[in-house]
Design a protein around this motif. Structure first.
Motif: not given
Ligand code: 1QQ
Length: 376
Positions: A79-92, A109-117, A175-181
């Motif tokens: 996922s390279r730590g990126e939400k969009t890559d993580a979403i593509n990976a989950a769909n695949k 942050g990646e889990m918040f992006a892919v978890g709902p899907i 401040n741009n990382d969900d985990f860190a926030v």
């Protein structure tokens, strides 16, 4: 690998106390093959997290496959730590690879992006390092064996406060990382609960490399400790800069601090960094020591927390698959996972609570002589 499989199958056969558990138990792989997808941060700035997770999973996989009750097939996606890559990976993984369950992703942050899907698709997913508040609130199919920051951070702060008589602290977070926030919010609350004074709160962003403005300001306020919520890459550079300008107080971190890469990058500047973790490789426990020595033999390094939690996660998943009696039914795997209550892993005694979060204990660690050691 084949020789290993035969050896341990033979070992099983000679074990007179092995339970006769019903049909098919004489055959290795009687339950079939479980295809499990893994979404992990394997390249880029946090790749040490993902590398350890991958190694921990592969270690558990080879042990489970050698046992012969079921076979685990791992499908890794970066996922390279990126939400969009993580979403593509989950769909695949869900639609093309048809996995029965997913382990990962690495970041909250990646889990918040892919978890709902993934939850919507009815696929069980289990984070091994997703520590932010609210991860399992995504839905019934979302699990984690990562120790939530809401448990880890207050434990670390309390211990440091006792030990170093802290009164005034400074806070820093990405401040741009969900985990860190999320970790920052937990820190701010814990500091308040403990009656500590906050001198200043400074922010940065993932991938930043220059922290001099924030640290110069913090140093001028003379804190007793600095609390940092961020990933190892930025945290290590923060430690380096802090020591360079003479800010030699304890630095208390969140889960991002738990990679040995923090120490590798920061060098001597990492001394005095404090973090809570469910993992401690020097634990006086036979199972832990066996895991450490097997892992060392295989990868030529000591397993870190991320490896240990991933190792336990796959063992938990395979236990759940066995209990479910299926290697392909996603709903059965979900329901079976939810019943795991008395698992003994290398990170200690483990159970899922009713919200699919782990019930487990944390140890407070401090970097001393280039190593995480228990802070007593
Ligand atoms: C999270 C974390 C990170 C430090 C994992 C690498 O705890 O994103 O929740």
């Amino acid at each position: 690998a084949i020789a290993g499989l035969f050896l341990s199958t033979a070992g099983c056969g000679t074990n007179a106390s092995a339970p006769a558990s019903g049909a098919g138990n004489a055959q290795s792989g009687s339950l079939g093959t479980a295809k499990i997808g893994v979404i992990s941060f394997l390249t880029g700035g946090g790749a040490a997290y993902g590398k350890s997770i991958k190694q921990g999973l592969e270690m558990a996989q080879s042990e489970i496959n050698a046992q012969g009750k079921l076979k685990i097939d791992l499908q890794f996606e970066d996922s390279r730590g990126e939400k969009t890559d993580a979403i593509n990976a989950a769909n695949k993984l869900i639609n093309k690879d048809n996995v029965v369950g997913i382990i990962g992703p690495t970041l909250s942050g990646e889990m918040f992006a892919v978890g709902p899907i993934v939850n919507q698709a009815g696929v069980p997913i289990m984070g091994t390092s997703t520590t932010a508040e609210g991860v399992t609130d995504i839905g019934e199919y979302v699990f984690r064996n990562a120790l939530p920051e809401s448990l880890a951070i207050p434990t670390a702060i309390k211990k440091a406060q006792e030990k170093y008589n802290l009164k005034k602290v400074a806070l820093m977070y990405s401040n741009n990382d969900d985990f860190a926030v999320s970790g920052y919010k937990t820190m701010a609350q814990a500091v308040k609960d403990d009656g500590l004074e906050v001198l200043t709160t400074e922010t940065f962003a993932d991938k930043d490399t220059d922290f001099s403005a924030q640290l110069t300001k913090i140093a001028s306020l003379k804190p007793d400790a600095v609390l940092v919520s961020g990933l190892y890459q930025e945290a290590a550079l923060i430690l380096k800069k802090a020591r360079e300008i003479g800010l030699n107080v304890p630095f208390i971190g969140g889960n991002g601090f738990n990679s040995p890469q923090l120490i590798k990058i920061a060098g001597k500047a990492a001394e005095g960094a404090i973090v809570a973790s469910p993992w401690f490789p020097n634990k006086d426990d036979a199972a832990v020591q066996k895991f450490v020595s097997d892992y060392k033999a295989k990868y030529n390094e000591i397993p870190d927390q991320f490896a240990a939690q991933a190792y336990d996660a796959l063992k938990i998943m395979s236990t759940a698959l066995e209990k479910a009696g299926s290697t392909t039914d996603r709903k059965k795997l979900r329901d079976s996972l939810a019943t795991i209550k008395d698992f003994q892993g290398v990170t200690g005694k483990f159970a899922f609570d009713e919200k699919r979060n782990p019930k487990m204990d944390a140890t407070v660690l401090i970097v001393k002589d280039g190593q995480f050691t228990e802070l007593k």
